[in-house]
Design an enzyme around this catalytic site. Structure first.
Site, short mmCIF file in Angstrom:
data_model
loop_
_atom_site.label_atom_id
_atom_site.label_comp_id
_atom_site.label_asym_id
_atom_site.label_seq_id
_atom_site.Cartn_x
_atom_site.Cartn_y
_atom_site.Cartn_z
N LYS A 37 1.16 -0.71 0.07
CA LYS A 37 0.56 0.24 -0.46
C LYS A 37 0.93 1.48 -0.04
CE LYS A 37 -3.59 -2.96 0.37
NZ LYS A 37 -4.05 -3.21 -0.70
N TYR A 49 -12.21 -14.48 3.90
CA TYR A 49 -11.23 -13.44 3.52
C TYR A 49 -11.13 -13.70 5.36
CZ TYR A 49 -9.65 -8.71 4.13
OH TYR A 49 -8.79 -7.97 4.52
N TYR A 72 -2.91 -11.84 2.96
CA TYR A 72 -3.00 -11.76 1.33
C TYR A 72 -1.62 -12.74 0.88
CZ TYR A 72 -5.65 -7.69 1.90
OH TYR A 72 -7.05 -6.94 2.06
#
Length: 332
Positions: A49, A263, A289
């Site tokens: 990010k 998730y 992730y």
């Protein structure tokens, strides 16, 4: 692809290393496996990010923002890096955290990324599952505006055309590193969630005519939905860059077979991948992730999806700090 036309603030340690993983390559007995260390971007333990935030925070400042708001899951890597970027730039940061997992143990709710959000001085509030989190965030932003703040909102994952510029830039970086090393690479693989990383990479690779297939390993949505989200954002990003029409649906490929129970909930294959990378290469993955992305990589190598003699790049998107929020998953 002239990215200098867009406002950017340097927040990360670039260029991140591109390294061979010799022990993993030997253990899997398939293609050469290389890793792009975007866990080493440097902003509050690093992560993908940071690349997006270099463009997003520059856009916020150009719009005279004094508070930035974003949203994500409880253990959001994006929220942590946004809080760090805001702290570095002297901006207020407010985060909405969504309960996507149903996990209520103390380590998940208060350790890992949540602890770092607090250390960076961000304010936080929580939401239950199933809400439109971007709408929730915009409603909170309006409250800040009524109190006299100039609020700038960043969608989950930093995944909009401004944020995706960070990974169009990463594509340039990868191709330059490949050229300088004298190595041609045959595949790029990474975890894909909010779509910005994959969309930016696709646009960058297509604009450079790199001719390297990109595979996203899904961490949340079903394959059709994930590919639809990525394609839509890639089209918008290409338009922003002035290269409209370079991306077609066939360029967007996601494999969503490694999501597991949901998730943020690590599957057995996720935990195996984390263990393999840690024990063979001294590299820490995260359970949301990069662990699922690596699980896909390992399984596809075992199934001969990648051929011996090929070179495969795994982009490490960071997030290992979240391991501290998953103590119950690592009972050794």
């Amino acid at each position: 692809m002239h990215l200098a036309r867009f406002p950017r603030i340097r927040l990360g340690h670039m260029n991140t290393p591109l390294e061979l993983l010799p022990r993993l390559t030997e253990a899997l007995d398939g293609p050469e496996i290389w890793i792009k260390r975007d866990d080493c971007t440097g902003l509050s333990t690093g992560g993908n990010k940071t690349r997006k935030l270099e463009f997003l925070m520059a856009d916020a400042i150009s719009n005279d923002a004094d508070v930035v708001l974003t949203q994500g899951a409880t253990q959001s890597n994006h929220a942590r890096q946004t809080a760090a970027a805001a702290a570095k730039l002297g901006l207020k940061c407010h985060i909405l955290l969504e309960d996507r997992t149903g996990m209520n143990d103390l380590s998940y709710r208060e350790n890992g990324n949540v602890l770092l959000n607090n250390l960076h001085g961000a304010s936080m509030e929580h939401r239950g599952p199933g809400l439109d989190m971007n709408s929730e965030m915009e409603a909170v932003a309006e409250k800040f505006r009524k109190d006299g703040f100039t609020a700038y909102t960043i969608p989950g994952g930093g995944s909009n055309p401004v944020g995706a510029l960070g990974y169009a830039n990463c594509a340039q970086e990868l191709i330059l590193q490949s050229t300088e090393m004298g190595h041609a690479f045959d595949h790029i693989i990474h975890a894909t969630g909010s779509a910005g990383t994959q969309a930016g990479l696709i646009v960058g690779l297509k604009a450079l005519n790199a001719q390297i297939p990109l595979l996203g390993i899904g961490v949340r949505a079903p394959k059709n939905k994930q590919e639809e989200n990525v394609y839509k954002l890639a089209v918008e990003t290409a338009k922003k860059l002035g290269c409209e029409g370079i991306v077609s649906p066939k360029d967007v490929v996601a494999n969503c077979d490694y999501v597991g129970p949901g998730y943020g909930l690590p599957a057995k294959s996720t935990l195996e991948a984390i263990d393999i990378f840690a024990r063979l290469e001294g590299i820490l993955l995260d359970p949301v992730y990069s662990g699922k992305g690596a699980a896909g990589l390992i399984d596809l190598v075992r199934r001969k999806y990648f051929k011996r003699g090929e070179r495969v790049i795994f982009i490490h998107t960071g997030g290992a700090i979240a391991l501290a929020g998953y103590l119950d998953s690592f009972k050794i």
